[in-house]
Design a protein around this motif. Structure first.
Motif, PDB file in Angstrom:
ATOM      1  N   ILE A   1       0.869  -1.169   0.000  1.00 36.83           N
ATOM      2  CA  ILE A   1       0.000   0.000   0.000  1.00 36.83           C
ATOM      3  C   ILE A   1       0.910   1.225   0.000  1.00 36.83           C
ATOM      4  CG2 ILE A   1      -1.788   1.252   1.241  1.00 36.83           C
ATOM      5  CD1 ILE A   1      -2.649  -1.511   2.377  1.00 36.83           C
ATOM      6  N   VAL A   2       0.791   2.011  -1.054  1.00 35.27           N
ATOM      7  CA  VAL A   2       1.706   3.121  -1.299  1.00 35.27           C
ATOM      8  C   VAL A   2       0.987   4.441  -1.057  1.00 35.27           C
ATOM      9  CG1 VAL A   2       3.111   4.230  -3.085  1.00 35.27           C
ATOM     10  CG2 VAL A   2       2.960   1.730  -2.984  1.00 35.27           C
ATOM     11  N   ASP A   3       1.661   5.384  -0.429  1.00 36.72           N
ATOM     12  CA  ASP A   3       1.125   6.727  -0.219  1.00 36.72           C
ATOM     13  C   ASP A   3       1.158   7.463  -1.551  1.00 36.72           C
ATOM     14  OD1 ASP A   3       0.617   9.392   0.369  1.00 36.72           O
ATOM     15  OD2 ASP A   3       2.012   9.474   2.054  1.00 36.72           O
ATOM     16  N   PRO A   4      -0.010   7.780  -2.133  1.00 43.98           N
ATOM     17  CA  PRO A   4      -0.023   8.408  -3.458  1.00 43.98           C
ATOM     18  C   PRO A   4       0.735   9.737  -3.504  1.00 43.98           C
ATOM     19  CG  PRO A   4      -2.265   8.214  -2.584  1.00 43.98           C
ATOM     20  CD  PRO A   4      -1.351   7.571  -1.609  1.00 43.98           C
ATOM     21  N   ALA A   5       0.669  10.514  -2.446  1.00 42.93           N
ATOM     22  CA  ALA A   5       1.368  11.803  -2.437  1.00 42.93           C
ATOM     23  C   ALA A   5       2.878  11.614  -2.536  1.00 42.93           C
ATOM     24  CB  ALA A   5       1.011  12.586  -1.173  1.00 42.93           C
ATOM     25  N   GLN A   6       3.396  10.531  -1.962  1.00 45.92           N
ATOM     26  CA  GLN A   6       4.838  10.273  -1.980  1.00 45.92           C
ATOM     27  C   GLN A   6       5.349   9.880  -3.366  1.00 45.92           C
ATOM     28  OE1 GLN A   6       7.003  10.719   0.516  1.00 45.92           O
ATOM     29  NE2 GLN A   6       5.476  11.256   2.049  1.00 45.92           N
TER      30      GLN A   6
ATOM     31  N   GLY B   1      -0.720  13.598  -5.651  1.00 47.27           N
ATOM     32  CA  GLY B   1      -1.255  14.274  -4.473  1.00 47.27           C
ATOM     33  C   GLY B   1      -2.691  14.739  -4.554  1.00 47.27           C
TER      34      GLY B   1
ATOM     35  N   ASP C   1      -8.446   6.279   5.227  1.00 50.24           N
ATOM     36  CA  ASP C   1      -8.330   5.486   4.004  1.00 50.24           C
ATOM     37  C   ASP C   1      -7.734   4.153   4.430  1.00 50.24           C
ATOM     38  OD1 ASP C   1      -8.091   4.494   1.463  1.00 50.24           O
ATOM     39  OD2 ASP C   1      -6.553   5.900   0.821  1.00 50.24           O
ATOM     40  N   THR C   2      -8.546   3.124   4.410  1.00 53.33           N
ATOM     41  CA  THR C   2      -8.084   1.833   4.912  1.00 53.33           C
ATOM     42  C   THR C   2      -8.444   0.716   3.940  1.00 53.33           C
ATOM     43  OG1 THR C   2      -8.145   0.298   6.790  1.00 53.33           O
ATOM     44  CG2 THR C   2     -10.191   1.454   6.289  1.00 53.33           C
TER      45      THR C   2
ATOM     46  N   GLU D   1      -8.731  16.730   2.024  1.00 52.56           N
ATOM     47  CA  GLU D   1      -7.931  16.029   3.034  1.00 52.56           C
ATOM     48  C   GLU D   1      -8.463  14.611   3.167  1.00 52.56           C
ATOM     49  OE1 GLU D   1      -6.838  16.428   7.802  1.00 52.56           O
ATOM     50  OE2 GLU D   1      -8.475  17.617   6.977  1.00 52.56           O
TER      51      GLU D   1
ATOM     52  N   ARG E   1      -6.637  13.787  -5.235  1.00 57.52           N
ATOM     53  CA  ARG E   1      -7.661  12.761  -5.413  1.00 57.52           C
ATOM     54  C   ARG E   1      -8.957  13.454  -5.784  1.00 57.52           C
ATOM     55  NH1 ARG E   1      -6.728   8.544  -0.404  1.00 57.52           N
ATOM     56  NH2 ARG E   1      -4.482   8.674  -0.461  1.00 57.52           N
TER      57      ARG E   1
END
Length: 159
Positions: free
Chosen positions: A58-63, A67, A148-149, A144, A69
């Motif tokens: 599971i990857v942080d999209p902002a990283q 950024g 998100d799970t 914000e 959605r």
């Protein structure tokens, strides 16, 4: 797909794997109260049944530069088989679309889109609306992410 009957141990296995799919089988077995071999066989059974659909990072999209959605609501111009087939073909062409839901109510489809910024979304929007005839397209921007799970609320006590 029909619901599969899961016992308490299967539910515990799923609960643990949803929280961390990299857990070693020895640790998983200990947490659910089994020895390693029966635990691993249950995991394999859950995979074979399609209950465990995959194991992913599971990857942080902002990283990774995604950024923004956006939730895009689509109203179909008609509900013909042809339009639905065209819709499915069109959405497959856009990797920015990370979720698609057919809805009940005023909106026919809800898309979750991940893009870098407003310019990237504008480009996506223009391409999508050129590709697919729609009666109405409405975009809602996420300011914000509160929660998100990927962990579903599975009952691990009863069953």
């Amino acid at each position: 797909m029909s619901k599969v009957d899961l016992d308490r141990i299967d539910r515990k296995i799923l609960h643990e794997l949803m929280r961390d799919a990299t857990i070693p089988v020895a640790q998983l077995a200990e947490r659910v109260g089994l020895s390693q071999t029966p635990c691993w066989k249950r995991v394999q059974k859950l995979e074979a049944a399609g209950i465990i659909m995959g194991r992913v990072a599971i990857v942080d999209p902002a990283q990774i530069g995604l950024g923004l959605r956006v939730f895009v609501e689509i109203e179909a111009p008609d509900h013909s088989r042809e339009w639905r087939a065209e819709f499915r073909a069109a959405i497959a062409e856009f990797p920015q679309i990370v979720e698609v839901h057919r809805m009940a109510g005023d909106v026919d489809y809800l898309l979750k889109v991940a893009v870098a910024d407003m310019a990237a979304f504008d480009d996506f929007y223009l391409q999508l609306t050129r590709r697919l005839p729609c009666r109405n397209v409405t975009s809602k921007f996420s300011m914000e992410v509160i929660r998100d799970t990927t962990v579903w609320p599975i009952d691990t006590v009863t069953a």
